[in-house]
Design a protein around this motif. Sequence first.
Motif, PDB file in Angstrom:
ATOM      1  N   THR A  57      32.554  19.922 113.928  1.00  0.00           N
ATOM      2  CA  THR A  57      33.621  19.499 113.026  1.00  0.00           C
ATOM      3  C   THR A  57      33.307  18.113 112.475  1.00  0.00           C
ATOM      4  OG1 THR A  57      34.897  18.574 114.858  1.00  0.00           O
ATOM      5  CG2 THR A  57      35.397  20.851 114.218  1.00  0.00           C
ATOM      6  N   GLY A  58      33.867  17.817 111.314  1.00  0.00           N
ATOM      7  CA  GLY A  58      33.692  16.512 110.700  1.00  0.00           C
ATOM      8  C   GLY A  58      32.361  16.306 110.012  1.00  0.00           C
ATOM      9  N   GLN A  59      31.601  17.395 109.806  1.00  0.00           N
ATOM     10  CA  GLN A  59      30.288  17.287 109.176  1.00  0.00           C
ATOM     11  C   GLN A  59      30.257  17.921 107.789  1.00  0.00           C
ATOM     12  OE1 GLN A  59      27.368  18.852 111.915  1.00  0.00           O
ATOM     13  NE2 GLN A  59      28.176  17.688 113.625  1.00  0.00           N
ATOM     14  N   GLY A  60      31.429  18.344 107.287  1.00  0.00           N
ATOM     15  CA  GLY A  60      31.488  18.964 105.969  1.00  0.00           C
ATOM     16  C   GLY A  60      31.228  20.456 105.951  1.00  0.00           C
ATOM     17  N   LEU A  61      30.951  21.037 107.106  1.00  0.00           N
ATOM     18  CA  LEU A  61      30.650  22.469 107.147  1.00  0.00           C
ATOM     19  C   LEU A  61      31.869  23.320 106.809  1.00  0.00           C
ATOM     20  CD1 LEU A  61      28.472  22.536 110.391  1.00  0.00           C
ATOM     21  CD2 LEU A  61      27.688  22.435 108.022  1.00  0.00           C
ATOM     22  N   GLY A  62      33.030  22.932 107.328  1.00  0.00           N
ATOM     23  CA  GLY A  62      34.252  23.688 107.035  1.00  0.00           C
ATOM     24  C   GLY A  62      34.566  23.672 105.558  1.00  0.00           C
ATOM     25  N   GLY A  63      34.432  22.522 104.924  1.00  0.00           N
ATOM     26  CA  GLY A  63      34.669  22.416 103.489  1.00  0.00           C
ATOM     27  C   GLY A  63      33.693  23.255 102.687  1.00  0.00           C
ATOM     28  N   ALA A  64      32.431  23.280 103.131  1.00  0.00           N
ATOM     29  CA  ALA A  64      31.429  24.101 102.449  1.00  0.00           C
ATOM     30  C   ALA A  64      31.760  25.587 102.574  1.00  0.00           C
ATOM     31  CB  ALA A  64      30.041  23.810 103.018  1.00  0.00           C
ATOM     32  N   LEU A  65      32.186  26.000 103.762  1.00  0.00           N
ATOM     33  CA  LEU A  65      32.564  27.404 103.948  1.00  0.00           C
ATOM     34  C   LEU A  65      33.796  27.755 103.125  1.00  0.00           C
ATOM     35  CD1 LEU A  65      32.044  28.111 107.744  1.00  0.00           C
ATOM     36  CD2 LEU A  65      30.674  28.908 105.832  1.00  0.00           C
ATOM     37  N   MET A  66      34.757  26.832 103.069  1.00  0.00           N
ATOM     38  CA  MET A  66      35.960  27.098 102.294  1.00  0.00           C
ATOM     39  C   MET A  66      35.618  27.195 100.803  1.00  0.00           C
ATOM     40  SD  MET A  66      39.076  27.936 102.778  1.00  0.00           S
ATOM     41  CE  MET A  66      39.567  27.340 104.384  1.00  0.00           C
ATOM     42  N   ALA A  67      34.717  26.336 100.329  1.00  0.00           N
ATOM     43  CA  ALA A  67      34.282  26.416  98.927  1.00  0.00           C
ATOM     44  C   ALA A  67      33.624  27.763  98.653  1.00  0.00           C
ATOM     45  CB  ALA A  67      33.329  25.263  98.606  1.00  0.00           C
ATOM     46  N   LEU A  68      32.824  28.240  99.607  1.00  0.00           N
ATOM     47  CA  LEU A  68      32.209  29.558  99.468  1.00  0.00           C
ATOM     48  C   LEU A  68      33.275  30.644  99.428  1.00  0.00           C
ATOM     49  CD1 LEU A  68      29.795  31.503  99.397  1.00  0.00           C
ATOM     50  CD2 LEU A  68      29.715  31.341 101.899  1.00  0.00           C
ATOM     51  N   ALA A  69      34.275  30.544 100.290  1.00  0.00           N
ATOM     52  CA  ALA A  69      35.354  31.536 100.313  1.00  0.00           C
ATOM     53  C   ALA A  69      36.077  31.578  98.966  1.00  0.00           C
ATOM     54  CB  ALA A  69      36.348  31.223 101.435  1.00  0.00           C
ATOM     55  N   PHE A  70      36.396  30.409  98.416  1.00  0.00           N
ATOM     56  CA  PHE A  70      37.073  30.372  97.115  1.00  0.00           C
ATOM     57  C   PHE A  70      36.185  30.940  96.022  1.00  0.00           C
ATOM     58  CE2 PHE A  70      39.694  26.585  98.776  1.00  0.00           C
ATOM     59  CZ  PHE A  70      40.741  27.409  99.135  1.00  0.00           C
ATOM     60  N   ALA A  71      34.895  30.628  96.050  1.00  0.00           N
ATOM     61  CA  ALA A  71      33.967  31.142  95.033  1.00  0.00           C
ATOM     62  C   ALA A  71      33.829  32.658  95.132  1.00  0.00           C
ATOM     63  CB  ALA A  71      32.604  30.473  95.185  1.00  0.00           C
ATOM     64  N   ARG A  72      33.713  33.193  96.344  1.00  0.00           N
ATOM     65  CA  ARG A  72      33.593  34.644  96.525  1.00  0.00           C
ATOM     66  C   ARG A  72      34.892  35.342  96.104  1.00  0.00           C
ATOM     67  NH1 ARG A  72      30.138  36.691  95.322  1.00  0.00           N
ATOM     68  NH2 ARG A  72      30.632  38.567  96.487  1.00  0.00           N
ATOM     69  N   ALA A  73      36.034  34.730  96.421  1.00  0.00           N
ATOM     70  CA  ALA A  73      37.321  35.317  96.020  1.00  0.00           C
ATOM     71  C   ALA A  73      37.415  35.371  94.499  1.00  0.00           C
ATOM     72  CB  ALA A  73      38.473  34.511  96.608  1.00  0.00           C
ATOM     73  N   ALA A  74      37.015  34.308  93.828  1.00  0.00           N
ATOM     74  CA  ALA A  74      37.046  34.292  92.360  1.00  0.00           C
ATOM     75  C   ALA A  74      36.091  35.339  91.797  1.00  0.00           C
ATOM     76  CB  ALA A  74      36.688  32.904  91.839  1.00  0.00           C
ATOM     77  N   ALA A  75      34.915  35.441  92.374  1.00  0.00           N
ATOM     78  CA  ALA A  75      33.922  36.397  91.890  1.00  0.00           C
ATOM     79  C   ALA A  75      34.391  37.837  92.040  1.00  0.00           C
ATOM     80  CB  ALA A  75      32.599  36.201  92.632  1.00  0.00           C
ATOM     81  N   ARG A  76      35.209  38.085  93.059  1.00  0.00           N
ATOM     82  CA  ARG A  76      35.699  39.448  93.296  1.00  0.00           C
ATOM     83  C   ARG A  76      37.099  39.657  92.735  1.00  0.00           C
ATOM     84  NH1 ARG A  76      32.827  42.049  98.505  1.00  0.00           N
ATOM     85  NH2 ARG A  76      34.144  43.754  97.831  1.00  0.00           N
ATOM     86  N   GLY A  77      37.603  38.678  91.978  1.00  0.00           N
ATOM     87  CA  GLY A  77      38.881  38.848  91.293  1.00  0.00           C
ATOM     88  C   GLY A  77      40.102  38.781  92.178  1.00  0.00           C
ATOM     89  N   ALA A  78      40.008  38.106  93.302  1.00  0.00           N
ATOM     90  CA  ALA A  78      41.161  37.991  94.206  1.00  0.00           C
ATOM     91  C   ALA A  78      42.098  36.906  93.700  1.00  0.00           C
ATOM     92  CB  ALA A  78      40.697  37.677  95.621  1.00  0.00           C
ATOM     93  N   GLY A  79      43.343  37.259  93.472  1.00  0.00           N
ATOM     94  CA  GLY A  79      44.346  36.297  93.052  1.00  0.00           C
ATOM     95  C   GLY A  79      45.074  35.650  94.218  1.00  0.00           C
TER      96      GLY A  79
END
Length: 134
Positions: A57-79
């Motif tokens: 924790t505290g190394q930016g990994l969680g934020g990177a994973l969350m950014a990936l989650a948001f990007a994948r959700a957008a790519a798959r059209g999840a509202g």
Amino acid sequence: VSRLVMADAALAATLSDPGVEVWTLGRDGQDLALLELDFRVPGACEIVFLGLAPGRTGQGLGGALMALAFARAAARGAGRIWLHTCSHDHPGAPGFYRAQGFEAFALAVEVMPDPRSTGLIRPDAAPHVPLIPG
């Protein structure tokens, strides 16, 4: 512990479903983080698991994973993007999720034997949650 008690065939079926994505982050042969996304409900993305290895924790990994989650959700059209958290999560998880834009919309009480006392997870896991010997 949900995956630890799942039958192997059911787990394999879930993880091989085209509506489920599993992402891992590693470096130098070490597992650092895991992200599992479920798109099986049309228009929605459930963050099923977002976890970091101990001490990461505290190394930016969680934020990177969350950014990936948001990007994948957008790519798959999840509202809608949503997740569950629980008292066995890292104590900083609720604040992290709020900082990422999530808001609590429900509270549920789920009663089950403590997975530390049943041997499903390490006895020293979730040290912020009192373990009542039984």
